[in-house]
Motif scaffolding. Sequence first.
Motif, PDB file in Angstrom:
ATOM      1  N   VAL A   8      31.510 -17.731  -5.977  1.00  0.00           N
ATOM      2  CA  VAL A   8      31.586 -19.013  -7.174  1.00  0.00           C
ATOM      3  C   VAL A   8      32.277 -17.884  -8.922  1.00  0.00           C
ATOM      4  CG1 VAL A   8      30.986 -21.222  -8.164  1.00  0.00           C
ATOM      5  CG2 VAL A   8      30.536 -20.322  -6.001  1.00  0.00           C
ATOM      6  N   ALA A  10      35.815 -17.134 -11.289  1.00  0.00           N
ATOM      7  CA  ALA A  10      36.998 -17.487 -11.887  1.00  0.00           C
ATOM      8  C   ALA A  10      37.362 -18.815 -11.434  1.00  0.00           C
ATOM      9  CB  ALA A  10      37.961 -16.656 -13.161  1.00  0.00           C
ATOM     10  N   ILE A  11      38.014 -18.437 -10.172  1.00  0.00           N
ATOM     11  CA  ILE A  11      39.196 -19.373  -9.569  1.00  0.00           C
ATOM     12  C   ILE A  11      38.066 -20.344  -8.294  1.00  0.00           C
ATOM     13  CG2 ILE A  11      39.329 -17.661  -7.450  1.00  0.00           C
ATOM     14  CD1 ILE A  11      41.917 -19.475  -9.767  1.00  0.00           C
ATOM     15  N   ARG A  34      26.908 -16.318  -5.298  1.00  0.00           N
ATOM     16  CA  ARG A  34      26.980 -15.930  -6.647  1.00  0.00           C
ATOM     17  C   ARG A  34      28.071 -16.312  -6.773  1.00  0.00           C
ATOM     18  NH1 ARG A  34      26.474  -8.831  -4.946  1.00  0.00           N
ATOM     19  NH2 ARG A  34      28.229  -9.347  -6.687  1.00  0.00           N
ATOM     20  N   ASN A  35      28.454 -16.502  -8.100  1.00  0.00           N
ATOM     21  CA  ASN A  35      28.234 -16.019  -9.289  1.00  0.00           C
ATOM     22  C   ASN A  35      26.460 -17.001  -9.691  1.00  0.00           C
ATOM     23  OD1 ASN A  35      27.489 -16.078 -12.499  1.00  0.00           O
ATOM     24  ND2 ASN A  35      27.832 -14.227 -12.173  1.00  0.00           N
ATOM     25  N   ASN A  55      25.035 -16.561   1.180  1.00  0.00           N
ATOM     26  CA  ASN A  55      26.524 -16.808   2.239  1.00  0.00           C
ATOM     27  C   ASN A  55      26.545 -17.765   3.792  1.00  0.00           C
ATOM     28  OD1 ASN A  55      27.171 -15.314   0.044  1.00  0.00           O
ATOM     29  ND2 ASN A  55      28.345 -13.719   0.705  1.00  0.00           N
ATOM     30  N   CYS A  68      36.760 -16.795  -1.705  1.00  0.00           N
ATOM     31  CA  CYS A  68      37.013 -16.506  -3.402  1.00  0.00           C
ATOM     32  C   CYS A  68      35.971 -15.133  -4.170  1.00  0.00           C
ATOM     33  CB  CYS A  68      36.491 -17.586  -4.787  1.00  0.00           C
ATOM     34  SG  CYS A  68      37.971 -19.157  -3.768  1.00  0.00           S
ATOM     35  N   VAL A  69      36.013 -14.390  -3.174  1.00  0.00           N
ATOM     36  CA  VAL A  69      35.378 -12.846  -3.664  1.00  0.00           C
ATOM     37  C   VAL A  69      36.724 -12.691  -4.038  1.00  0.00           C
ATOM     38  CG1 VAL A  69      33.157 -13.211  -2.338  1.00  0.00           C
ATOM     39  CG2 VAL A  69      35.351 -12.499  -1.374  1.00  0.00           C
ATOM     40  N   ARG A  70      36.534 -11.019  -4.861  1.00  0.00           N
ATOM     41  CA  ARG A  70      37.474 -10.096  -5.036  1.00  0.00           C
ATOM     42  C   ARG A  70      37.573  -9.675  -3.621  1.00  0.00           C
ATOM     43  NH1 ARG A  70      36.437  -7.707 -11.174  1.00  0.00           N
ATOM     44  NH2 ARG A  70      36.354  -9.906 -11.707  1.00  0.00           N
ATOM     45  N   PRO A  71      38.672  -8.966  -3.495  1.00  0.00           N
ATOM     46  CA  PRO A  71      39.480  -8.469  -2.487  1.00  0.00           C
ATOM     47  C   PRO A  71      38.546  -6.935  -1.600  1.00  0.00           C
ATOM     48  CG  PRO A  71      41.237  -8.471  -4.167  1.00  0.00           C
ATOM     49  CD  PRO A  71      39.817  -9.468  -4.492  1.00  0.00           C
ATOM     50  N   ALA A  92      41.784 -17.154  -0.642  1.00  0.00           N
ATOM     51  CA  ALA A  92      42.625 -16.778  -2.153  1.00  0.00           C
ATOM     52  C   ALA A  92      42.848 -15.106  -2.435  1.00  0.00           C
ATOM     53  CB  ALA A  92      41.495 -17.702  -3.152  1.00  0.00           C
ATOM     54  N   ALA A  94      43.918 -11.833  -3.099  1.00  0.00           N
ATOM     55  CA  ALA A  94      45.066 -11.488  -2.942  1.00  0.00           C
ATOM     56  C   ALA A  94      45.270  -9.899  -2.270  1.00  0.00           C
ATOM     57  CB  ALA A  94      45.713 -11.468  -4.338  1.00  0.00           C
ATOM     58  N   PRO A 116      45.726 -20.134  -5.203  1.00  0.00           N
ATOM     59  CA  PRO A 116      45.735 -20.725  -6.457  1.00  0.00           C
ATOM     60  C   PRO A 116      45.967 -20.529  -7.646  1.00  0.00           C
ATOM     61  CG  PRO A 116      43.435 -20.067  -5.149  1.00  0.00           C
ATOM     62  CD  PRO A 116      44.930 -19.143  -4.565  1.00  0.00           C
TER      63      PRO A 116
HETATM   64  N1  LIG Z   1      41.947 -16.198 -11.048  1.00  0.00           N
HETATM   65  C1  LIG Z   1      42.560 -16.417 -10.467  1.00  0.00           C
HETATM   66  O1  LIG Z   1      43.210 -16.995 -11.572  1.00  0.00           O
HETATM   67  C2  LIG Z   1      42.897 -16.228  -8.966  1.00  0.00           C
HETATM   68  C3  LIG Z   1      44.123 -16.488  -8.558  1.00  0.00           C
HETATM   69  C4  LIG Z   1      44.748 -16.247  -7.836  1.00  0.00           C
HETATM   70  C5  LIG Z   1      43.847 -15.668  -6.696  1.00  0.00           C
HETATM   71  N2  LIG Z   1      42.762 -14.794  -7.338  1.00  0.00           N
HETATM   72  C6  LIG Z   1      41.428 -14.579  -6.082  1.00  0.00           C
HETATM   73  O2  LIG Z   1      40.224 -15.274  -5.908  1.00  0.00           O
HETATM   74  C7  LIG Z   1      39.176 -13.755  -6.311  1.00  0.00           C
HETATM   75  C8  LIG Z   1      38.193 -14.038  -7.168  1.00  0.00           C
HETATM   76  O3  LIG Z   1      38.925 -13.765  -8.062  1.00  0.00           O
HETATM   77  P1  LIG Z   1      37.873 -14.303  -9.735  1.00  0.00           P
HETATM   78  O4  LIG Z   1      38.961 -14.317 -10.320  1.00  0.00           O
HETATM   79  O5  LIG Z   1      37.355 -15.867  -9.527  1.00  0.00           O
HETATM   80  O6  LIG Z   1      37.406 -13.783  -9.697  1.00  0.00           O
HETATM   81  P2  LIG Z   1      35.592 -13.276 -10.163  1.00  0.00           P
HETATM   82  O7  LIG Z   1      35.728 -13.801 -11.264  1.00  0.00           O
HETATM   83  O8  LIG Z   1      35.644 -12.268 -10.341  1.00  0.00           O
HETATM   84  O9  LIG Z   1      34.382 -14.571  -9.222  1.00  0.00           O
HETATM   85  C9  LIG Z   1      35.235 -13.386  -7.732  1.00  0.00           C
HETATM   86  C10 LIG Z   1      32.734 -13.705  -7.677  1.00  0.00           C
HETATM   87  O10 LIG Z   1      32.510 -13.625  -6.323  1.00  0.00           O
HETATM   88  C11 LIG Z   1      30.542 -13.009  -6.821  1.00  0.00           C
HETATM   89  N3  LIG Z   1      30.219 -12.464  -5.764  1.00  0.00           N
HETATM   90  C12 LIG Z   1      30.580 -10.575  -5.270  1.00  0.00           C
HETATM   91  N4  LIG Z   1      29.676 -10.184  -4.407  1.00  0.00           N
HETATM   92  C13 LIG Z   1      29.526 -11.542  -3.058  1.00  0.00           C
HETATM   93  C14 LIG Z   1      28.936 -11.528  -2.572  1.00  0.00           C
HETATM   94  N5  LIG Z   1      27.804 -10.835  -1.930  1.00  0.00           N
HETATM   95  N6  LIG Z   1      29.042 -12.925  -2.064  1.00  0.00           N
HETATM   96  C15 LIG Z   1      28.760 -14.100  -2.630  1.00  0.00           C
HETATM   97  N7  LIG Z   1      29.923 -13.640  -3.498  1.00  0.00           N
HETATM   98  C16 LIG Z   1      29.857 -12.396  -4.560  1.00  0.00           C
HETATM   99  C17 LIG Z   1      30.616 -12.271  -8.246  1.00  0.00           C
HETATM  100  O11 LIG Z   1      29.395 -13.311  -8.458  1.00  0.00           O
HETATM  101  P3  LIG Z   1      28.422 -12.375  -9.138  1.00  0.00           P
HETATM  102  O12 LIG Z   1      29.705 -12.373 -10.544  1.00  0.00           O
HETATM  103  O13 LIG Z   1      27.982 -12.306  -9.298  1.00  0.00           O
HETATM  104  O14 LIG Z   1      29.180 -10.096  -9.526  1.00  0.00           O
HETATM  105  C18 LIG Z   1      32.176 -14.015  -8.242  1.00  0.00           C
HETATM  106  O15 LIG Z   1      31.344 -14.795  -9.632  1.00  0.00           O
HETATM  107  C19 LIG Z   1      39.752 -12.386  -5.792  1.00  0.00           C
HETATM  108  O16 LIG Z   1      40.054 -12.643  -4.750  1.00  0.00           O
HETATM  109  C20 LIG Z   1      41.301 -13.027  -6.337  1.00  0.00           C
HETATM  110  O17 LIG Z   1      42.438 -12.019  -5.755  1.00  0.00           O
HETATM  111  C21 LIG Z   1      42.452 -15.131  -8.386  1.00  0.00           C
END
Ligand SMILES: NC(=O)c1ccc[n+]([C@@H]2O[C@H](COP(=O)([O-])OP(=O)(O)OC[C@H]3O[C@@H](n4cnc5c(N)ncnc54)[C@H](OP(=O)(O)O)[C@@H]3O)[C@@H](O)[C@H]2O)c1
Length: 254
Positions: A8, A10-11, A34-35, A55, A68-71, A92, A94, A116
């Motif tokens: 949880v 940004a996306i 998380r977050n 989870n 929606c976690v990072r790759p 989601a 990348a 998204p």
């Molecule tokens: N942002 C965009 O516009 C966008 C667009 C298209 C695709 N995406 C894709 O979406 C994904 C997320 O991007 P984002 O920008 O949303 O990144 P982000 O803001 O960093 O969100 C990732 C989330 O994953 C959580 N996380 C980390 N480890 C975890 C675990 N073990 N279990 C559950 N959650 C965990 C993080 O929590 P913590 O904060 O506690 O570490 C954070 O809240 C990426 O793969 C990206 O490629 C993003």
Amino acid sequence: MAYGVLGVGAIGAAIVTGLCETVADPPRVLLSPRNAEIAAGLAQRFATVDVAPDNQAVVDGARVVIVCVRPQVAQPVLGELRFPADGVVISAMAGVSVTALKRLVAPATDVARVIPLPSVARRAGLTPVHPPNAAASALFDRLGETVELADAKAFEALSASTATIAAHFAYLNAIAAWLESQEIPAPAARRYVAAMFAGLAEATRSGDRFEQLAREHATSGGINEQFLNGLERGGVFEYVSLGLQRVLDRLNTT
Ligand SMILES: NC(=O)c1ccc[n+]([C@@H]2O[C@H](COP(=O)([O-])OP(=O)(O)OC[C@H]3O[C@@H](n4cnc5c(N)ncnc54)[C@H](OP(=O)(O)O)[C@@H]3O)[C@@H](O)[C@H]2O)c1
């Protein structure tokens, strides 16, 4: 229908907001812990949103799970979860291929990737879905529109093109910063640049070719033509193509 969200940030938050904000009949949504701060904030804002203890509880409590976690953490996060064979997983992330995803979430096989953008929070997204998938399209149709792509190459190219978003804002920032250097106060500079580009965004909806729009706005011998020629001579547009190819190459090797 209950949706689960793993990651949880940004996306993830944008998706939940689009699903629930000012919606008469929002779906149930179960969030990963998380977050913690963002998840708690969403659960507080929306009555149908809850935070799961871990989870695995997200996977157990929702038939459709949105990843929606990072790759970079796909392997450790998904690898330790048990997915049901009849579950749906929508990613989601990348650069994580459908093949890699299927390996990580087996025995689940109903798997799709989506791209998204933050505008899904306003239900104004145009979300690519690959491969075509009923649950993914139903979800993202709630958040705007979807385009289903059978071709993995086309999907990855669209994904690469989203790498240009930060540069777009940096470009706007450079223009506003220059206005500030001309002693225009920062808020007024930002407001002017924002209004100029918001107005231009309307023109892109006409369906006209961008090349034609550029020509129409570059009066022969005028200041737009002068600036455009400068960028062309500086190799900016050549780099757009080269830079996107590099992004695509990177996505294809992750
Ligand atoms: N942002 C965009 O516009 C966008 C667009 C298209 C695709 N995406 C894709 O979406 C994904 C997320 O991007 P984002 O920008 O949303 O990144 P982000 O803001 O960093 O969100 C990732 C989330 O994953 C959580 N996380 C980390 N480890 C975890 C675990 N073990 N279990 C559950 N959650 C965990 C993080 O929590 P913590 O904060 O506690 O570490 C954070 O809240 C990426 O793969 C990206 O490629 C993003």
